[in-house]
Structure formats: structure tokens, C-alpha cells
Design a protein around this motif. Sequence first.
Motif, PDB file in Angstrom:
ATOM      1  N   SER A   1       0.867  -1.184   0.000  1.00 51.14           N
ATOM      2  CA  SER A   1       0.000   0.000   0.000  1.00 51.14           C
ATOM      3  C   SER A   1       0.897   1.224   0.000  1.00 51.14           C
ATOM      4  O   SER A   1       2.082   1.130   0.319  1.00 51.14           O
ATOM      5  N   LEU A   2       0.323   2.352  -0.368  1.00 56.01           N
ATOM      6  CA  LEU A   2       1.074   3.604  -0.313  1.00 56.01           C
ATOM      7  C   LEU A   2       0.206   4.656   0.349  1.00 56.01           C
ATOM      8  O   LEU A   2      -1.003   4.706   0.126  1.00 56.01           O
ATOM      9  N   PRO A   3       0.825   5.535   1.164  1.00 56.42           N
ATOM     10  CA  PRO A   3       0.045   6.634   1.735  1.00 56.42           C
ATOM     11  C   PRO A   3      -0.179   7.696   0.659  1.00 56.42           C
ATOM     12  O   PRO A   3       0.485   7.673  -0.370  1.00 56.42           O
ATOM     13  N   PRO A   4      -1.127   8.618   0.870  1.00 58.63           N
ATOM     14  CA  PRO A   4      -1.237   9.732  -0.074  1.00 58.63           C
ATOM     15  C   PRO A   4       0.058  10.534  -0.049  1.00 58.63           C
ATOM     16  O   PRO A   4       0.650  10.714   1.026  1.00 58.63           O
ATOM     17  N   ILE A   5       0.519  10.996  -1.206  1.00 55.92           N
ATOM     18  CA  ILE A   5       1.792  11.727  -1.260  1.00 55.92           C
ATOM     19  C   ILE A   5       1.484  13.191  -1.544  1.00 55.92           C
ATOM     20  O   ILE A   5       1.098  13.556  -2.650  1.00 55.92           O
ATOM     21  N   ARG A   6       1.616  14.023  -0.515  1.00 56.34           N
ATOM     22  CA  ARG A   6       1.277  15.427  -0.666  1.00 56.34           C
ATOM     23  C   ARG A   6       2.428  16.361  -0.305  1.00 56.34           C
ATOM     24  O   ARG A   6       2.287  17.580  -0.341  1.00 56.34           O
ATOM     25  N   SER A   7       3.555  15.807   0.130  1.00 55.71           N
ATOM     26  CA  SER A   7       4.725  16.641   0.413  1.00 55.71           C
ATOM     27  C   SER A   7       5.947  15.753   0.248  1.00 55.71           C
ATOM     28  O   SER A   7       5.824  14.593  -0.141  1.00 55.71           O
ATOM     29  N   GLU A   8       7.134  16.291   0.578  1.00 55.70           N
ATOM     30  CA  GLU A   8       8.318  15.459   0.396  1.00 55.70           C
ATOM     31  C   GLU A   8       8.472  14.468   1.559  1.00 55.70           C
ATOM     32  O   GLU A   8       9.429  13.706   1.576  1.00 55.70           O
ATOM     33  N   ARG A   9       7.548  14.490   2.536  1.00 50.31           N
ATOM     34  CA  ARG A   9       7.639  13.469   3.590  1.00 50.31           C
ATOM     35  C   ARG A   9       6.283  12.817   3.846  1.00 50.31           C
ATOM     36  O   ARG A   9       5.662  13.039   4.905  1.00 50.31           O
ATOM     37  N   PRO A  10       5.858  11.985   2.903  1.00 44.11           N
ATOM     38  CA  PRO A  10       4.528  11.387   2.986  1.00 44.11           C
ATOM     39  C   PRO A  10       4.317  10.530   4.227  1.00 44.11           C
ATOM     40  O   PRO A  10       3.213  10.530   4.771  1.00 44.11           O
ATOM     41  N   VAL A  11       5.341   9.831   4.684  1.00 40.95           N
ATOM     42  CA  VAL A  11       5.145   8.941   5.822  1.00 40.95           C
ATOM     43  C   VAL A  11       4.908   9.761   7.084  1.00 40.95           C
ATOM     44  O   VAL A  11       4.050   9.451   7.902  1.00 40.95           O
ATOM     45  N   PHE A  12       5.640  10.848   7.221  1.00 41.41           N
ATOM     46  CA  PHE A  12       5.435  11.735   8.360  1.00 41.41           C
ATOM     47  C   PHE A  12       4.019  12.305   8.321  1.00 41.41           C
ATOM     48  O   PHE A  12       3.312  12.321   9.335  1.00 41.41           O
ATOM     49  N   ASP A  13       3.598  12.770   7.142  1.00 41.43           N
ATOM     50  CA  ASP A  13       2.256  13.354   7.023  1.00 41.43           C
ATOM     51  C   ASP A  13       1.186  12.350   7.444  1.00 41.43           C
ATOM     52  O   ASP A  13       0.223  12.694   8.135  1.00 41.43           O
TER      53      ASP A  13
END
Lengths: 125, 543, 245
Positions: B519-531
Motif C-alpha cells: 500500500s502507499l500513503p497519499p503523497i502530498r509533500s516530500e515526507r509522505p510517511v510523516f504526514d
Amino acid sequence: MTTGRRLFVSSAAFGIAIAVAYWFSAHNPDGAVLLGLMAVALVFAAGYMFVAERAARLVGDRANASNADASGEPLGVFTVASPWPITVAFGAFLLLLGLAIFPVLAAFGLALLLFGLFRLGRESR
Amino acid sequence: MNTATTAPSSLAHHGIIEWLTSTDHKHVGILYMCTAIFYFLVAGLLALVIRAQLSQPEMTLVGPHQYAQIFTLHGTAMIFLFVVPFALGLANFLIPLQIGAPDMAFPRLNAFTYWLFFFAGLTIFSGVFVNGGAAATGWYAYAPLSEISVSTGGGQDLWIVGLLMSSISGILTAVNFITTIFLYRAPGMTMWRLPIFTWEMVATSLLILMAFPSLAAVLAMLFIDRHFGGQFFDATAGGNPVLYQHLFWFFGHPEVYIMILPFFGVISEIIPVFSRKPIFGYTGLVLSAFAIAGLSMGVWAHHMFTTGVVTNAFFAAVSFLIAVPTGVKFFNWVGTMWRGSIVFTTPMIFAIGFMLNFLIGGISGVMIASPPIDFQAKDSYFLVSHFHYVLGGGSLFAIFGAIYFWFPKVFGKMLSERLGKWCFWLLFIGFNTTFFVMQFLGVMGMPRRIYTYPALPGWGNLNMVASIGSLIMAAGVLVFAWDVVTASLSRKHAPDDPWGGYSLEWWTTSPPPEYNFTSLPPIRSERPVFDAKHPELVRSGSS
Amino acid sequence: MRNTRPVLATSLLLSTTGCGVYALPAGATTQAQVLRQDWIVFTLAGLFVAVVVFGLILFPLFAWRRRSNDYPVQFSRNTKLELIYTIIPLLMVIALFAVTYRDEIIVEHLGAHPANTVDVLAFQWSWRFHYVGTAINIEGTPNAPPQLILPVDETTRINLTSSDVNHEFWVPAFLFKRDAIAGVKNSFDLRPIHIGVYLGRCAEFCGFDHALMTFTVRVVSQTDYVRWLRAGGSSIVPSAEGSTL
Ligand code: HEM
Ligand SMILES: [Cu+2]
Ligand SMILES: [Cu+2]
């Protein structure tokens, strides 16, 4: 313009600029040829980026894309193991080693290299 | 398009055949990094022999012939078989993970580049067994010294073809990286959201594509001179020894940035995580990488200031300019730590050590970019000190930081924090003991590449200090080896995200499954996992 | 003259690039006096940068060490600040370049009428010094290094080349070196300011006996020099006051 394209276009512009600056400030043909060749290569790459329309429609470039948007898009390449890369590398190794110290080895290496490349090509079709 | 057919399997269950034939970017990356570390140990042992021989005036541990082979193999291995391949291996492992892709764009090509590099290493070192011994002309093998009339042995030929293999391997790898990063980013992973490490690899790959062809060309020309009657570099036959230097350094200077940009990336990944802040000045960091890459194509002849045939002013000016984007990186790292919440894990202290060491190397670098200073410093121990501060104090420390940071992700095992700190302090103290004093040896007049020296005032003392420092470093490396062995044998499993990481590799399992992500989180910045893990802290309108 | 610059700069340099024998040589030619100024300027600038940046790196480590599990403010840009720290280093390197540019021209300047000219030939693994206009040829071997005799306070032109691989002419006390490359003639001027003996050596790796490819430079008074020339280079120069290596 996509970021990738912008990158290559500005690299090409920089390549030309530094080659010209060098030509006029250093008057040294060796370096000017090297920088000139580099600039030509960069211009070629930049031109290619313009032709390659494909890059413009990547789901990776859409700032608000979600995973669902990507369904049906190519995700990338899935390969399984293959014995041919190491074979080709071994062939190249024997070829060059042969050239350096023992010519007979070079012929054998070349044969192996070509055979490996042939199989590699068949496999990736 | 194919789809995933094989079930994820753990690394431990891979037999030798799987390793030989795998095209999985993670396996290729691991092979690259392990091979690189192996050569680091070999070249490190050679360095200890060098330091033993130089510990006192008029030592006779090794003779001139052996000594020349030793420093040639040490330098060649450290550069071509350790630092560069380690960077390529780390990038192989990380790039697909960081951009959310299942593999590299050309996996078979990728495996091929590794094996070519593997055989390149064998080729270079096999010179030890041929008549006349291994190459003995230094890591840049200036012609005419490397011509057949002077260096008659086969070792020089093996060196040439070995480097030729490694340059071809590097070019193909760079193509693969750029294609992968441009075309296989996950949905939402725009270029301006790429982790800094991946960005630095774009710049590095561009540099490889610009510089390595020049290396391949000069090696081929030298080989033609040696075996097919060429006269490119033979002055008595109308050739030009200076042309060799132009071609070599047109590759050679960008090469030093190929050896540092990836590690600027590593540092830019480590510092934000352990400061609990986003990277400061993301855009500036990316632009500075390209500024460095671009300018570094125009400085090659600062290695030729004393030849008397190049326009020193041009090369000095461009060399000075490189200090500016490099400075920007330092200030961005400081800005990242500013008002952060800093914790001193092993990767973080290696990153700090990197900054301190690299700063010294950077300052001595600006000094020798000035021709009047280079007139004394060139080919002296001042220069040896300078490049070890950037390569050893810089790249090497970043490599250790990277290993401590990503080891849990790569192997699913944690390295020991306690041993890690021992390793750091031994390396840091040993490193500075060895190389700081060399600056003084250099200005006092000790040239590089000499196997013996007379008992001039002060020379023996400083050399002894440097040799003791190298033993301290060796102890640090032993601690590290012990750490790796015990961690690998331990049954404790590393968590998926031990550090609170930012980029996508921390989203998947440790080690990642065969095609990287389920799975992948939504990518909305250069640190998606933190977001994803801290929705309450997401900066509004960040991009 | 530049070499009358304040003692202050010299003592600063001593405390920065070393002291006693562990230091940059004082500089035994007029050219070296200029080169030495560059070392001083760059060392001071480097120390300044080192202190500032070391401070900037180390300060946050003490000030913002993790004390609670709270997350700090997540700021990530400050364009004005970023511009400032791009422009200040840029101005610094421009200034350093100006110093470099000026001094390199002085050091590499070739006088119109050098008092003496010596053709220096480097070969594996020694040197040959030919005094132009005379029959004097001094050739050494790795085990018997040759001696280059120079008059004090007079300009000598060196024409340097190699008959085989690349070599490099380096006299650490002159803070100067230059490559000897086959097919290239490199010329430079030396104007020694102190009588004495200085060690010189090849600095470019040139094969196995590179370490032994040394020579000595003996700077003598002008009268001694003339006497030595007249004797065809065979007589030993009488006095060697103030020997330094
Ligand atoms: C581990 C501790 C190390 C020690 C004690 C050490 C020591 C030395 C010494 C004393 C020399 C000069 C030899 C001479 O000129 O006679 C040398 C040369 C060199 N070292 Fe290292 N070194 C170390 C690590 C490294 C690392 C990590 C790198 C690069 C990543 C490196 C790259 C080089 C290169 C490129 C040369 C030049 C070789 C040549 O002259 O062709 N060294 N080393
Ligand atoms: Cu360089
Ligand atoms: Cu030499």
C-alpha cells in the motif's frame, strides 16, 4: 514544461554557456572541444525531452493524484530472475581481460557476450 | 506489462543461484554495497601498510616497487571500488523505494551493471598476480608514465580494462536511475516532492553521463598507445602528455562530486528525521545540487595549475564559485537543526561528524583552489589531508551514517547504538589524528607518494602521530564489524520504522517485500510517511 | 616591498599554520614573499569561516537537544535568509579571487632581462642544470643529488622540461613548484633573498625512485656566484653561511 524537461533544457543552456565562456577566456582547444561535446550531448538530450511527449502525462506528475487514479497505469517493471545479465558481464570481462593479456580469451569472451545479449534480447521481448 | 507472480521471500532464504541471477533492485543494491565494503576493508588494510611504512624515517617494511602498487591499489579501490559503488548500491536500494516504484526501469540492465563492476574489481586486483605486479602509477596513471615504454607490466593493462568496465557500468547505471526517477514515480510523487537523496542522485547521474565518457576515452586511448601503436600521449612521437591530463581530469573532477553528492543526500535525509523537522530550504538544496554539478564540469584544470599551459584564472574562479552552493547546503542543514528536537542516535552523530570533517576539507579545498597556494600544496601531504577530509571525513562518515540509518530497513536487524557510538568516536578521533597533522607535513614540504623520507626536523614526529591515528581508526572499523556480525546473528527483528522516518521506504516492511509496497500513503509533500503518521502537524498549503 | 608587512600577520600565521619547524617555510625568494601573503589571507579567512560554521553546527546540538517528546514548530523556509547566506559567501569568494588573481600575476611575471638563465631538465630519476651561455652542466643521480647554485638578490630564469615522464620541480622553501613535461617548456623567475641551502625535490610521482629524486639549491653571494661561474662551475663555493634546509 515538466520538471524533467526543464532540467535538461537548463543543463543544455548551461553547457553551451560554459563552453562559450571557456572558448573566449581560456583559448585552449582541448578543453573547448571537451566542453563543446558535452554541450552537444546535452542539447541532444534536451531535444529528446521535447520529442518524448510521454513524460508529460505521468500520474507521478499530478500533484493531487491518488492511488485510485493510477489504476490501469503502468506501475513500473516487474521482472524475475535472469541468468543473462551475469553471463553478458562475464563475457565482457573475458573479452577485455583477453585484450589485456591473452587474446584467445578475448574471442571466447566476445562469443559469450554476443550469445548472452541475444538471449537477453529474446527474454525481454 | 507483467504482474507480480512470485510471493515475497525473505533474504535469508536466498541461495547462491538467486543472488547470481536476481534482478531485484534491492538485491542488486545489497550486492553493490557489500562488495564495496569488502573493498573498503582491503584498501583500508593497504592504508595501514602505508602508515606503517611511513611511521618513521627510512623505514624498510616495503620497497619502492611494492609501495607504488600499494598506494595505487589503495586509491583506485577506495574511489572506484568503494565510494562510488557504495553510492550506486545505496541508490539502487533506495530510489525505487523512495519514489514508490516496484523496481528500477531496467532491472536486467541493473543486474548487468553490478556484475560488470564485480568483474572490474577482480580485474584490477588480479594485477597482483601477473609478472611485474599490479598497476603502480597512482590512481590517475599519468601518461607517459603509464605508457608501455615505462610501465611494461600487464598490471597496468588490467587496471585500464578494469576501469573501462567500471566506467561502462557507471554510465548504464546513471541512465537507469534517471529513467526510473523520471518515469516511475508513484501517484502524487511529483519531482518537487522527491526526497533529497533521490534528487542528489539525479544530479549525480547527470554528472556520470557528462564525465565518464571522458574516462572511457582516455583509457581507450592509453590502451591503443600501449598495444596498437598509438601515439596520443608520447611527446617524442608528436603526442601530447598534457592531453592526457585534460581528458583525465575532465572526468576526474566531476568524479569527486559523484563521490560526494549522494552523501549530501544521505545527510539531508538523516538530519531532519533526528531533528524532527522538515528539511530547511528544500528548493535551495535541490538547486544547489545542480549548481554544484554544473560548475564542477568547468573546474577540471585546477588539478593542472602547475602545468603552466592552462588558464589558471578561469579554473580558479569557477572552483571558488562551487564553494557558494556547498555553503548553502551547510546553512540548510543548520536551518534544519535550528529550533528542532535533536536526538543523538548513531546515524545523527555520524551526520554531525560528516559536517565537521567536511567543513575542514571544504576550507582547505577553497585554499588550494587558489593557484598561488596550490603551488606549495599540490602533490604534498596538504593535498592528501584535503582529499581525505572530503572523502574519508566526508563520504566515509556519511556511509557509516547511512549504514546505521538504513541497516534495519535493508536487513530487518538493528545495529547496536552502544557499539555504534564507540565506532563513531574511534573513527572520529582516529581520523582527525591521522589527517590533521598531514596539513603541516604538507606545508613543511613532504610530497605524496614517497615510500621513504629523510629525518628532517619534525617529519618523524608528525608521521608517527598520523600512523597512530590510523590504528585508532582501524579499531573503529573492527567495532563496526563486530556490530554487524552480532546484529546479523541476533534474533531481534527491527521495526518497520525505527526512527520515525519521512520518506516512503519507512512505510513498507523491514526488509521490504519483493515488489516493495502493498500500500502507499497519499503523497502530498516530500515526507509522505510523516504526514500520514502526524496528520495534526501537516503544514497547510505545503507543497 | 611586501616583505615589510607587519610582524603581526606573520605571528598570526605561525599560530595558525603552525609554529617552529611545524610551519610554512618563511619564503626564501621575493616571489615566495608574495605567495606567503596568500597563505596568510586564506588561512585567516578559513579560520574565520571555520569558527562561524562550527559554531552554527554545534550551537543547535546544545540548545535544542531533545528534552520532551513534543514536536517543534515545523518551519522549513525563509527565502530572505537563504538569499543572505548565498550572497555573503559569494562576496567572500569574489574577494578571495581578487587576491589570488593579483598575486598570481606577480609571481608568474617573467622579467625582461633576467640576470642568469638555467635550463633544468628532469629525467628518471634526477636533474640536469645547464647554465645558459656557459659550459656548466650539473647532473645528478638518485644517490648523488645535484646542486643548483643561485645568486642572492638577482633574478634567475628557470626553463624547465622533461626528457621522459612528467616530473615536478619543487623547492618547499620557495613555496613554489612547476611541472616538467616532455614537449612543454615552462619558464619562471626566482629571486632568492637569503643565502643558504634549501632542499628541492620532484613532486610528481615519476616511478620507483621518485622519492630519491631530490636536489639542493644553494644560494650564494653575487661575488661567490661570479667566481664560481668563472671557474666553470668546478670550484666549490667557499662560504655557506646560514645553512638552512
Ligand atoms: C582508513 C584510513 C585511511 C588511511 C590511513 C589512508 C592513508 C593514505 C595515505 C597515507 C595516502 C598517501 C599515500 C602516498 O601518497 O604515499 C593515501 C592516498 C590515497 N587515499 Fe587514503 N587513507 C585512508 C582512507 C581513504 C579513504 C576512505 C579514501 C577514499 C574514499 C582514500 C583515498 C585515497 C586516495 C584516492 C589516495 C591517493 C592515491 C594515489 O596517490 O594515487 N583513502 N591514503
Ligand atoms: Cu578537482
Ligand atoms: Cu618524481
